[in-house]
Design a protein around this motif. Structure first.
Motif, PDB file in Angstrom:
ATOM      1  N   SER A  93      -3.821  28.764  75.456  1.00  0.00           N
ATOM      2  CA  SER A  93      -4.921  27.835  75.703  1.00  0.00           C
ATOM      3  C   SER A  93      -4.454  26.778  76.692  1.00  0.00           C
ATOM      4  O   SER A  93      -3.273  26.707  77.028  1.00  0.00           O
ATOM      5  CB  SER A  93      -5.373  27.177  74.402  1.00  0.00           C
ATOM      6  N   THR A 127     -16.574  30.926  84.113  1.00  0.00           N
ATOM      7  CA  THR A 127     -17.102  30.384  82.865  1.00  0.00           C
ATOM      8  C   THR A 127     -15.987  30.188  81.843  1.00  0.00           C
ATOM      9  O   THR A 127     -15.906  29.137  81.189  1.00  0.00           O
ATOM     10  CB  THR A 127     -18.193  31.316  82.300  1.00  0.00           C
ATOM     11  N   ARG A 128     -15.118  31.163  81.710  1.00  0.00           N
ATOM     12  CA  ARG A 128     -13.982  31.046  80.774  1.00  0.00           C
ATOM     13  C   ARG A 128     -13.067  29.883  81.150  1.00  0.00           C
ATOM     14  O   ARG A 128     -12.586  29.146  80.279  1.00  0.00           O
ATOM     15  CB  ARG A 128     -13.190  32.352  80.742  1.00  0.00           C
ATOM     16  N   ASP A 187     -14.807  26.563  80.366  1.00  0.00           N
ATOM     17  CA  ASP A 187     -14.788  26.343  78.913  1.00  0.00           C
ATOM     18  C   ASP A 187     -13.399  25.907  78.454  1.00  0.00           C
ATOM     19  O   ASP A 187     -13.269  25.020  77.609  1.00  0.00           O
ATOM     20  CB  ASP A 187     -15.233  27.599  78.168  1.00  0.00           C
ATOM     21  N   CYS A 195     -11.319  24.217  80.143  1.00  0.00           N
ATOM     22  CA  CYS A 195     -11.083  22.855  80.644  1.00  0.00           C
ATOM     23  C   CYS A 195     -11.485  21.782  79.637  1.00  0.00           C
ATOM     24  O   CYS A 195     -11.042  20.639  79.742  1.00  0.00           O
ATOM     25  CB  CYS A 195     -11.834  22.625  81.950  1.00  0.00           C
ATOM     26  N   HIS A 196     -12.293  22.142  78.664  1.00  0.00           N
ATOM     27  CA  HIS A 196     -12.712  21.152  77.677  1.00  0.00           C
ATOM     28  C   HIS A 196     -11.550  20.684  76.801  1.00  0.00           C
ATOM     29  O   HIS A 196     -11.671  19.654  76.135  1.00  0.00           O
ATOM     30  CB  HIS A 196     -13.880  21.678  76.845  1.00  0.00           C
ATOM     31  N   SER A 197     -10.434  21.372  76.820  1.00  0.00           N
ATOM     32  CA  SER A 197      -9.260  20.896  76.091  1.00  0.00           C
ATOM     33  C   SER A 197      -8.373  20.006  76.967  1.00  0.00           C
ATOM     34  O   SER A 197      -7.373  19.487  76.508  1.00  0.00           O
ATOM     35  CB  SER A 197      -8.451  22.074  75.536  1.00  0.00           C
ATOM     36  N   MET A 214     -23.790  26.317  84.180  1.00  0.00           N
ATOM     37  CA  MET A 214     -22.399  26.042  84.580  1.00  0.00           C
ATOM     38  C   MET A 214     -22.246  24.572  84.965  1.00  0.00           C
ATOM     39  O   MET A 214     -21.278  23.913  84.590  1.00  0.00           O
ATOM     40  CB  MET A 214     -21.993  26.948  85.740  1.00  0.00           C
ATOM     41  N   ARG A 234     -22.032  22.537  81.888  1.00  0.00           N
ATOM     42  CA  ARG A 234     -20.701  22.670  81.259  1.00  0.00           C
ATOM     43  C   ARG A 234     -19.679  21.802  81.990  1.00  0.00           C
ATOM     44  O   ARG A 234     -18.845  21.141  81.367  1.00  0.00           O
ATOM     45  CB  ARG A 234     -20.223  24.112  81.302  1.00  0.00           C
TER      46      ARG A 234
END
Length: 86
Positions: free
Chosen positions: A10, A32-33, A36, A38-40, A64, A67
């Motif tokens: 991750s 997209t993956r 997603d 990047c939210h961490s 997108m 997001r």
């Protein structure tokens, strides 16, 4: 990016990362993956997407965009995305 993602579990280990540049992506699913993941990255303030080219004309950038802008500290974004047929 696929190779990079195969080596890490991750993005948690990059929690202090402030800037990320992704280039030459050819898969909207992969983009997209990555977004997603990047939210961490809680310190991410700059995101650059250069020379991304997608051939699927059914790509909808609005979800997108939502997001991307939901990243908590993001203040700078550079988009270099081309979608064939749009």
């Amino acid at each position: 990016c696929e190779l990079f993602l195969s080596y890490i579990q991750s993005f948690d280990q990059f929690s202090r990362l402030k800037m990320l540049t992704l280039s030459h992506l050819r898969s909207f699913e992969l983009l997209t993956r990555m977004i997603d993941a990047c939210h961490s990255l809680h310190e991410l303030t700059h995101l650059n997407l250069f020379s991304c080219y997608f051939q699927d004309t059914r790509v909808d950038l609005q979800p997108m965009s939502n997001r991307i802008w939901s990243l908590p500290r993001l203040s700078h974004l550079h988009l270099g995305i081309v979608i064939k047929g749009q």
